[in-house]
Each structure stands twice: as C-alpha cells, then as structure tokens.
Design a protein around this motif. Structure first.
Motif, short mmCIF file in Angstrom:
data_model
loop_
_atom_site.label_atom_id
_atom_site.label_comp_id
_atom_site.label_asym_id
_atom_site.label_seq_id
_atom_site.Cartn_x
_atom_site.Cartn_y
_atom_site.Cartn_z
N SER A 110 -3.99 2.14 -7.31
CA SER A 110 -4.23 2.99 -6.15
C SER A 110 -5.69 2.91 -5.68
CB SER A 110 -3.88 4.44 -6.49
OG SER A 110 -4.15 5.28 -5.39
N SER A 111 -6.63 3.13 -6.58
CA SER A 111 -8.04 3.22 -6.18
C SER A 111 -8.63 1.89 -5.77
CB SER A 111 -8.87 3.83 -7.31
OG SER A 111 -8.41 5.12 -7.64
N ILE A 112 -8.21 0.81 -6.44
CA ILE A 112 -8.84 -0.50 -6.19
C ILE A 112 -7.95 -1.41 -5.35
CG2 ILE A 112 -9.77 -2.57 -7.29
CD1 ILE A 112 -10.62 -0.81 -9.64
N VAL A 113 -6.73 -1.68 -5.82
CA VAL A 113 -5.86 -2.63 -5.11
C VAL A 113 -5.42 -2.07 -3.75
CG1 VAL A 113 -3.67 -3.87 -5.17
CG2 VAL A 113 -5.06 -3.68 -7.24
N ALA A 114 -4.83 -0.88 -3.75
CA ALA A 114 -4.30 -0.33 -2.49
C ALA A 114 -5.40 -0.09 -1.47
CB ALA A 114 -3.54 0.97 -2.77
N GLY A 149 -8.29 -1.55 -1.38
CA GLY A 149 -8.80 -2.85 -0.96
C GLY A 149 -7.93 -3.47 0.12
N PHE A 150 -6.61 -3.44 -0.09
CA PHE A 150 -5.68 -3.92 0.93
C PHE A 150 -5.83 -3.11 2.23
CE2 PHE A 150 -2.11 -5.74 -2.01
CZ PHE A 150 -2.98 -6.76 -2.37
N TRP A 151 -5.94 -1.79 2.08
CA TRP A 151 -5.96 -0.90 3.23
C TRP A 151 -7.15 -1.17 4.14
CZ3 TRP A 151 -2.72 1.69 5.87
CH2 TRP A 151 -3.11 2.72 6.71
N VAL A 209 0.84 -1.20 0.00
CA VAL A 209 0.00 0.00 0.00
C VAL A 209 0.87 1.25 0.00
CG1 VAL A 209 -1.63 1.35 1.37
CG2 VAL A 209 -2.01 -1.10 1.08
N ALA A 210 1.88 1.27 0.86
CA ALA A 210 2.77 2.43 0.94
C ALA A 210 3.48 2.68 -0.38
CB ALA A 210 3.78 2.25 2.07
#
Length: 290
Positions: free
Chosen positions: A215-219, A221-223, A12-13
C-alpha cells in the motif's frame, strides 16, 4: 488509457481495497497507535536510503506528518480497532468532498452545481449509514473516521502546496517524522502496546508487511506515476473500486453483517463521490492580480 496504465490503476484499487482488510486484521492483535508507528518506521527504513535530504522543506513536511501521519492514519487505525472495515471503507471517501471544499478556498476552484450535488449525496449517504440500528453504539468511531477523512483532505492541500517533490522523498521523510509522534501516543494511551507487539502472531506481521510494502510503496508509487502520465479525470475514478473490494472482502473474511441502510447509504456515498470525481473543477478567474 494504455493497457499498462489500466493494469496499474486496477492494481492500485485492489491493493487499497485489500489494505483496509489487512489493517483491520492487524489492529485485532496490535494496538492501533503502535501499529501505525511501526508502519511509518518501516516505510522510513525502506525509502530513506534512496532519497535526498529535503532541504528547506522540513517545516512543511513536519506539519504534513502531523495531519497525514498522526491525525489521519493514527485516528483511522484507532477507529478500525472499534468498528467493521466495511463502513470505514465507505465513510473514508468523504475525503473527496472535503478536498473539493478546501480546493475552493486554497486553489480558487469553482464547484458548480453538479459537484455540489455530489458532495450533498456523499454526506447524505454517510448520514443514512449513521442511522443504521447496528451503528447506534458506534457513533464515536464513525465520527473519528469522518475526522480522519477531513485530515486526509487537509494533508492533500498541504502536499499540493509543497510543490514538486519526489514520491519516495515525501513518503520517507514524512514517515520518519510521523513514527515518533505515534510512538508517544502509544506510550500514553496503550500501556500494553509493546507486550502486544511481542505476542502478535505471524498473521499480524504479514498484514503489517502488506500495508507497508504494497500500500505505502507499491500502490502510491503506481498512483503518482499515473497522475503524472495520464488524465486525472480518467485515473481517479478507479479508486471507487477500492471501497467495493473492501466491503466485499470484509463480508467474506470477517463475516461482517450487511443491512439495508448500510447498502443504501454506501451506494449513495459512492454515487456522490463518483459525481465529484468525474467533474473536472473549473478555476475562477483571478481578480486583482498582476
């Protein structure tokens, strides 16, 4: 944290750090408002088929689309079209102390002297960056980044008040409502926006694809998964890696200049935000309630 959670937090970072660079690259070819409209339109197209209609929440989601969509991302992308990515990556961290300030009013959080000190450090650090001689002609975009960070904090309060909602449902429907707002802003302020979109290179579209998918979906989602499954005070500090990656990347990719005041101010901001993040908020005891 388990190794899987550590990998997700680090990912995410990195994604958010790189995302600042991809947006900077994209706004170099595509005007910021129409770029943001395209971003939200793409997010809506990708997510809405997998979500349910948020019955009874359209009004609140519409307000979130204004604060988070137009007034945060729209203004942030506009500022990035005028200023280097490095300072933006640091100044946008003011969203953390702004969130703490709003939480004292809306969620009855007590700041305490350590978190107050962290907030003071964050604002002092940004002020130092404003004093940098290379930034004297960039006061407007710098203030716009401060405004965008405040809108991020406002949107977070609104999202928390929204209650339990699926991440895809929140992002998808909010994006659907935000896209037309940004398109209207583009039609008003960017008369050559569609022409720029048609003439943009594949690099600009690759940058847009990264911010939409990664950024919008993967990160995110992880976050949200990490926030639900791990201790928040352990997860949140990982986000401090993102601006460091953005600053180093802006130097390597865009050859953005460093200066002593930028380094000092950025370090002070990071220290202040770290203090806020690492201090768990204490809620006041509610008075006069049944």
């Amino acid at each position: 944290m388990p190794i899987k959670a550590v990998i997700m937090a680090f990912s995410v970072a990195v994604i958010w750090g790189v995302n600042m660079l991809t947006v900077k690259g994209a706004v170099g070819e595509i005007p910021p408002f129409i770029l943001t409209a395209m971003r939200f339109a793409a997010v809506a197209i990708l997510l809405l088929p997998f979500t349910q209609v948020p019955r009874g929440r359209f009004g609140k989601l519409a307000l979130i689309s204004v604060t988070f969509g137009g007034l945060h991302f729209g203004v942030l992308f506009y500022a990035l079209s005028m200023i280097d990515a490095g300072p933006v990556a640091i100044i946008i961290l003011l969203g953390v102390p702004f969130s703490s300030m709003l939480a004292t009013y809306f969620f009855n959080d007590r700041l305490g002297w350590k978190r107050l000190s962290g907030m003071a450090l964050a604002f002092i650090g940004v002020t130092i960056m404003f004093w940098d001689p290379t930034m004297t002609e960039l006061q407007l975009p710098l203030l716009l980044v401060v405004f965008a960070s405040f809108m991020w904090a406002v949107a977070n309060v609104m999202i928390k008040k929204l209650g339990d909602i699926d991440t895809f449902q929140l992002n998808g429907w909010m994006a659907l409502m935000a896209a037309p707002q940004l398109l209207i802003m583009s039609l008003i302020f960017e008369p050559n926006g569609f022409e720029a979109v048609m003439n943009a290179s594949w690099v600009a579209y690759a940058n847009l694809a990264f911010t939409v998918v990664m950024s919008s979906i993967v990160a995110y989602g992880f976050w949200y998964h990490l926030l639900k499954t791990q201790d928040v005070n352990v997860v949140v500090p990982w986000t401090l890696l993102a601006p460091v990656i953005s600053v180093m990347g802006s130097f390597l990719v865009f050859d953005e200049p460093f200066s002593l005041l930028k380094i000092i101010g950025g370090t002070v901001v990071l220290c202040g935000v770290a203090v806020i993040m690492l201090r768990k908020p204490v809620q006041r005891k509610a008075q006069g309630m049944d």
